[in-house]
Design an enzyme around this catalytic site. Structure first.
Site, PDB file in Angstrom:
ATOM      1  CB  CYS A   2      -0.814   0.134   1.316  1.00 55.59           C
ATOM      2  SG  CYS A   2      -1.844  -1.701   1.269  1.00 55.59           S
ATOM      3  NE  ARG A  27       4.577   1.970  -0.522  1.00 55.32           N
ATOM      4  CZ  ARG A  27       5.424   2.075  -0.509  1.00 55.32           C
ATOM      5  NH1 ARG A  27       6.732   2.257  -0.139  1.00 55.32           N
ATOM      6  NH2 ARG A  27       4.732   1.547   1.553  1.00 55.32           N
ATOM      7  CD1 TRP A  74       0.401  -5.397  -3.442  1.00 54.71           C
ATOM      8  CD2 TRP A  74      -0.158  -6.580  -1.774  1.00 54.71           C
ATOM      9  NE1 TRP A  74       0.019  -6.570  -3.785  1.00 54.71           N
ATOM     10  CE2 TRP A  74       0.678  -7.001  -2.710  1.00 54.71           C
ATOM     11  CE3 TRP A  74       0.655  -6.788  -0.165  1.00 54.71           C
ATOM     12  CZ2 TRP A  74       1.347  -8.674  -1.769  1.00 54.71           C
ATOM     13  CZ3 TRP A  74       1.060  -7.839   0.602  1.00 54.71           C
ATOM     14  CH2 TRP A  74       1.036  -8.617  -1.034  1.00 54.71           C
ATOM     15  CG  ASN A 100      -0.035   2.213   3.513  1.00 53.99           C
ATOM     16  OD1 ASN A 100      -0.514   2.324   3.701  1.00 53.99           O
ATOM     17  ND2 ASN A 100       1.426   2.808   3.272  1.00 53.99           N
ATOM     18  N   GLY A 101      -0.681  -1.764   6.464  1.00 55.89           N
ATOM     19  CA  GLY A 101      -0.230  -2.483   7.675  1.00 55.89           C
ATOM     20  C   GLY A 101      -1.475  -3.299   8.268  1.00 55.89           C
ATOM     21  CD  GLU A 482      18.130 -12.358  -7.883  1.00 53.84           C
ATOM     22  OE1 GLU A 482      17.652 -12.749  -6.769  1.00 53.84           O
ATOM     23  OE2 GLU A 482      18.184 -10.835  -7.874  1.00 53.84           O
ATOM     24  CE  LYS A 486      15.591 -10.655  -9.348  1.00 51.92           C
ATOM     25  NZ  LYS A 486      15.797  -9.767  -8.403  1.00 51.92           N
ATOM     26  CD  GLU A 489      11.093 -10.104  -9.295  1.00 49.19           C
ATOM     27  OE1 GLU A 489      12.293 -10.815  -9.238  1.00 49.19           O
ATOM     28  OE2 GLU A 489       9.866 -10.144  -8.159  1.00 49.19           O
ATOM     29  CG  HIS A 505      20.640 -36.786  -6.429  1.00 50.27           C
ATOM     30  ND1 HIS A 505      21.027 -38.663  -5.938  1.00 50.27           N
ATOM     31  CD2 HIS A 505      21.955 -36.452  -6.271  1.00 50.27           C
ATOM     32  CE1 HIS A 505      22.796 -38.737  -5.656  1.00 50.27           C
ATOM     33  NE2 HIS A 505      23.220 -37.457  -6.161  1.00 50.27           N
ATOM     34  CE  LYS A 604      12.026  -2.056  -5.352  1.00 51.23           C
ATOM     35  NZ  LYS A 604      13.102  -3.130  -6.314  1.00 51.23           N
TER      36      LYS A 604
END
Ligand code: F6R
Length: 609
Positions: A2, A27, A74, A100-101, A482, A486, A489, A505, A604
């Protein structure tokens, strides 16, 4: 996550709120809304979807007024919808809140308020706040907010307006970031600096349990107990332009290309003039403190965690201190053995990630010293750690982290050398040799970036696939993880990273004709073994793209395509080998027509656990 913006001044607030919210779009969000104090009282408009939807509604019927609050949501409690969007109001429509939160005890509060006759329309925890404030209102909004906050548990940042005292905007911070922008005849609130930077560079950063009361001409800071606080203004010295695309198609591409600068800036004055040592003055540990470290825990999330995987090898190899790495969301819950002699290193680009912050607090609770590696000066993580190594990558806007990750690697190299110098675990000549290699990295990254067009072609080939594998050994495996994150996402291609030796394996069963495998083979001591693993996948029909050191003709014979990186010390290769993987992910996402900077479902700054 948010985003919050608030304005009190003389100008049309609607425009300032929308422009501010646009700066927070990075964000990640799913709906947006504004509340403005108009000549008819508080008016609210909110809409599911992109800001453009809200903007067009406001274009048709504007909310005129010079004080207002805005929000990008969000979703956490309740699906993305118009009604669940913020701002939320009470039944009298005289109180309006952006938040927010998470309010953890919202169900109990909601039941209590319903019993008193309050009617709720949304599924959110936030709506409880506007009702609670309305319920407690005693003619003084500041005092009322203080009383309301004491009833709420959780993590939050709030912006509150009431029609009863229309000249005031009240802001509260409890574990969710909030800043106050100080202007002339106007003041602002924002959940992040870019939201207000167009209007002022002078900000107050609120700490937890603090609040601010903004009017057109004044900002009062106080604790949530009501004790006034005086604080120096923080002057933001980076430019809004650095937060914009500067000619690149996407922030992500711009940020990938900014890496040489980010490396230089992060190393900066920390490599001493003679080039023979590291001066990490911000780490205030004495030699005795360093000698007293029994073990190290590196804790972070996502990409920052992947930087920590490289950090583990760097510190163990250079300083010979045992290092464990943990994903922050797991750390607290596995009862980690944290001794006062344990050094905990938390890594966070934003410095606001809820899980990382919780891990930091857990470490401190056990008496451990905490070093933070972060990109945001004044962030929560930075303020709560004992020592802070700032990565000077500049603002990172794209959701997919690139320059922050590589700057975190640089921070680990500097810290590893610093610890090693202090402990005497490596010779001065090796320190000097490593520093010389570090100094070459920016120019070497530039050479990798020159291969952008060739990597784009490879990316277009892999973009047609739905499954893909990354393999590597040692540090190559850390980078493979990484690279795989990347790609997932932003391109939404399913991929997995495997330690090359683990393939047989189980995972080898998934390799069939044409499956792309990105094989990292930059570790000279492991080269032969990696080549054997490449042959295993080739024999099953895989299409292999090798990431190799320049001049490595041997690998060329075993793979279908090669991208090369300049030669450097084995320990430093991640700072180069990740760059083609970033570009591969970027161009694959582009080929698939995805929103590269704002991938679906992601945010973000992840300020909820
Ligand atoms: C991926 C990415 C995330 C973040 C993670 C931690 O590209 O950016 O995985 O690395 O959410 O964020 P920070 O570093 O802000 O704590």
């Amino acid at each position: 996550m948010c985003g919050i913006v608030g304005y009190v001044g003389k100008r049309d607030s609607q425009e300032i709120l929308i422009e501010g919210l646009k700066k927070l779009e990075y964000r990640g969000y799913d709906s947006a809304g504004v509340a403005v104090y108009t000549d008819k009282g508080l008016a609210v408009k909110k809409a599911k979807g992109r800001l453009a939807v809200l903007e067009s509604q406001l274009g048709e019927s504007p909310l005129r007024g010079t004080i207002g609050i805005g929000h990008t949501r969000w979703a956490t409690h309740g699906k993305p919808s118009d009604v669940n969007s913020h701002p939320h109001t009470d039944n009298s429509l005289k109180f309006s809140v952006v938040h927010n939160g998470i309010i953890e005890n919202y169900i109990a509060l909601k039941e209590e308020l319903i019993a008193k006759g309050h009617r709720f329309v949304s599924e959110t925890d936030t709506e409880v706040i506007s009702h609670l404030i309305a319920d407690l209102y005693d003619g003084d909004i500041v005092r009322t907010v203080q009383r309301a906050v004491k009833r709420m548990t959780g993590a939050f940042a709030l912006g509150v307006l009431t029609e009863h005292e229309p000249e005031k905007l009240v802001a509260v911070r409890l574990a969710s970031p909030l800043i106050i922008g100080v202007g002339e005849g106007e003041n602002f609130i924002g959940s992040d600096i870019p939201a207000i930077l167009e209007h002022t560079r002078n900000v107050y950063i609120l700490n937890d349990n603090e609040m601010a009361v903004l009017t057109r001409d004044a900002v009062e800071l106080m604790t949530i107990e009501g004790n006034f606080i005086s604080r120096e203004i923080f002057h933001v010295d980076w430019d809004i332009m650095t937060a914009e695309k500067a000619g690149f198609d996407h922030f992500m591409l711009k940020e990938i290309y900014e890496q040489p600068k980010a490396y230089r800036d992060t190393m900066g004055a920390r490599l001493n003039v003679a080039g023979s040592g590291v001066e990490l003055n911000e780490v205030k540990m004495s030699a005795e403190d360093v000698r007293g470290i029994s073990n190290i825990h590196i804790v972070a999330c996502g990409t920052a965690y992947h930087a920590g995987l490289v950090g583990k090898s760097v510190i163990e190899r250079l300083a010979r201190i045992p290092v464990e790495t943990d994903v922050a969301s797991e750390y607290r819950y596995r009862s980690p053995i944290i001794k006062p002699s344990t050094l905990v290193i938390v890594v966070s680009q934003s410095g606001e990630t809820a899980d990382t912050l919780a891990a930091l607090r857990e470490a401190k609770r056990h008496g451990a010293r905490v070093i933070a590696i972060t990109n945001v000066v004044g962030s929560s993580v930075a303020r709560e750690a004992d020592d802070v190594i700032t990565t000077w990558a500049g603002p990172e806007i794209a959701v997919a982290s690139t320059k922050a990750y590589t700057s975190q690697l640089i921070a680990f190299y500097l810290l590893g050398l610093h610890l090693a110098q202090t402990l005497g675990t490596i010779e001065a000549a090796e320190v000097a040799h490593t520093i010389a290699a570090l100094k070459s990295l920016p120019e070497q990254v530039e050479r990798v970036l020159e291969q952008g067009a060739a990597i784009k072609e490879l990316a277009e080939q892999i973009a047609t696939h739905e499954d893909l594998f990354f393999i590597g050994r040692g540090l190559d495996y850390a980078v493979a993880q990484e690279g795989s994150l990347k790609l997932k996402e932003i391109s939404y291609i399913h991929s997995e990273a495997y330690a090359s030796g683990e393939l047989k394996h189980g995972t080898l069963a998934l390799i069939e004709d044409g499956v792309p495998v990105i094989a990292l083979a930059t570790q000279e001591d492991l080269f032969e073994k990696t080549v054997s693993n490449i042959k295993e996948v080739k024999a099953r029909g895989a299409y292999v793209i090798g990431i190799a050191l320049e001049g490595d003709d041997e690998l060329r014979k075993s793979v279908d395509q090669v991208v090369t990186i300049p030669r450097t010390l084995g320990l430093l290769t991640p700072a180069l080998s990740v760059v083609p993987l970033q570009l591969l992910a970027y161009y694959a996402a582009l080929a698939r027509g995805n929103d590269v900077d704002k991938p679906r479902n992601l945010a973000k700054s992840v300020t909820v656990e």
